[in-house]
Design an enzyme around this catalytic site. Sequence first.
Site, short mmCIF file in Angstrom:
data_model
loop_
_atom_site.label_atom_id
_atom_site.label_comp_id
_atom_site.label_asym_id
_atom_site.label_seq_id
_atom_site.Cartn_x
_atom_site.Cartn_y
_atom_site.Cartn_z
N HIS A 39 -7.77 2.32 -20.39
CA HIS A 39 -7.21 2.17 -21.74
C HIS A 39 -8.01 2.98 -22.77
CE1 HIS A 39 -4.05 -0.66 -20.67
NE2 HIS A 39 -4.90 -1.06 -19.73
N THR A 40 -8.62 4.04 -22.32
CA THR A 40 -9.29 4.96 -23.23
C THR A 40 -8.48 6.24 -23.41
OG1 THR A 40 -10.55 5.69 -21.31
CG2 THR A 40 -11.65 4.18 -22.81
N ALA A 130 0.95 -0.88 -7.36
CA ALA A 130 -0.44 -1.20 -7.02
C ALA A 130 -1.42 -0.62 -8.02
CB ALA A 130 -0.76 -0.70 -5.61
N GLY A 131 -0.91 0.07 -9.05
CA GLY A 131 -1.81 0.66 -10.04
C GLY A 131 -2.50 1.91 -9.51
N SER A 134 1.69 5.91 -8.43
CA SER A 134 2.74 6.52 -7.62
C SER A 134 3.68 7.34 -8.51
CB SER A 134 3.51 5.46 -6.84
OG SER A 134 4.02 4.49 -7.72
N SER A 135 3.93 6.91 -9.73
CA SER A 135 4.86 7.69 -10.57
C SER A 135 4.25 9.00 -11.02
CB SER A 135 5.37 6.99 -11.80
OG SER A 135 4.98 5.75 -11.98
N GLU A 167 7.80 10.74 -18.37
CA GLU A 167 7.53 9.29 -18.43
C GLU A 167 7.95 8.73 -19.80
OE1 GLU A 167 6.31 7.13 -16.19
OE2 GLU A 167 5.60 8.47 -14.62
N ASP A 179 -3.43 9.81 -15.60
CA ASP A 179 -2.89 9.80 -14.23
C ASP A 179 -2.33 11.16 -13.85
OD1 ASP A 179 -3.49 7.16 -14.67
OD2 ASP A 179 -1.41 6.49 -14.77
C1 GLA Z 1 -1.89 3.50 -16.84
C2 GLA Z 1 -1.48 4.69 -17.70
C3 GLA Z 1 -2.68 5.58 -18.01
C4 GLA Z 1 -3.85 4.78 -18.53
C5 GLA Z 1 -4.11 3.56 -17.66
C6 GLA Z 1 -5.17 2.66 -18.23
O1 GLA Z 1 -2.28 3.94 -15.57
O2 GLA Z 1 -0.50 5.46 -17.05
O3 GLA Z 1 -2.29 6.59 -18.92
O4 GLA Z 1 -3.65 4.42 -19.88
O5 GLA Z 1 -2.94 2.78 -17.46
O6 GLA Z 1 -6.39 3.31 -18.23
#
Ligand code: GLA
Length: 390
Positions: A39-40, A130-131, A134-135, A167, A179
């Site tokens: 979240h930075t 799963a974080g 994948s997208s 996105e 990402d």
């Molecule tokens: C998701 C978002 C990223 C980032 C993270 C948190 O993965 O796609 O841009 O903000 O959350 O770090």
Amino acid sequence: MSRLPAPVVRARAGFVARFGRAPTRIAYAPGRVNLMGDHTDYNDGLVLPCAIGCGTAVAMGPADDGCITALALDHGAASDQFAPAPPPPPLASGHWANHVRGVWAALTGDQRATLSGLALAISGDVPQGAGLSSSAALGVALATGFAALLDRPMTAAQRALAAQRSEHDHVGTNCGIMDQLVSAAASAGTASLIDCRSMAVTPAPIAPNIAIIIAHSGVVRELAASAYNQRRRECAAAAAHFGAASLRDVTPDQLAAAQPALDPQLFARARHVIGENARVTAAVPALASGDLATLGGLMRASHAALRDDFAVSTPQVDALVEAINAMIGAHGGARMTGGGFGGCVAVLCDAARADDIAARIASEYQRPDGQPPLVLRVTPAAGARLYPGE
Ligand code: GLA
């Protein structure tokens, strides 16, 4: 040459089976795990992700029907078809083909793409929900393939921005750039220090005594999008309190001085972001020198801030992080990774103990969804690439 990623092999075979000819090229892009700095990115801050050995492949070849036809091999070979111009509108929210339409629209924009037709077959092995991005893997693979197909030289940053635009405009996720940028620009064997303001990507070496493990909490990320967008608004409101363009520009002293006047929730959000940028800066030399004790402290502090100040963890993720921290002791640590609200935990630990630790997590952690454990040891992978179709 190293072994082909499994999705590349599957996308090629699926293309041949459906279209009756070989693709001309196959674009591949990896998922990611973030080691520090969550979240930075949308606060113009610092992140420290690395690409993983799972990804998405898009096999491509010309067609003569004047259409773009995309086949999702992992969705029961569902297909979507649209005209190359004008830029295609999105389908219903959540439809897989919005990535294809969105990246095509981002790349062709206002210019009319002249094309006799295009066939695509898509396959990936990044666990979904799963974080592990994948997208972003799909978006960056598409941007990489389309750029090659349109014969348009694009830097990794430009391809990442095209995938991010998709996105925002077609998929409906107001994500940052981390990402997509790591998926496009990572170097094999290292993490990537990314300055999300300048978009500079610097390889961050990882000492050989450090192992990276990811473990799935079994909580699939749902409702994450609305909470994510709310956090973005809260960070913008906190920055506005300081008259700053973003929280990147607010110092710890300014934050402390503002505490009496600042809404307590906005104060907590800002404290996470400002502290998290400092933790990324501290993690880079510790990763390079193999200082697992320092990294362990940073991982614990990051998780606590994401849980308490930023409120993006869940009880199951907290329990998994605590159990892993207890296994590891002072030499390394665990934290949630990515957007939060479930998904995976990232672990840094002593390489000599990594297989034992991974086996213990797999045998001792009960996923709330009853699924078998998903615990992977990560070898940092290279970013997006093209493979020949034949
Ligand atoms: C998701 C978002 C990223 C980032 C993270 C948190 O993965 O796609 O841009 O903000 O959350 O770090």
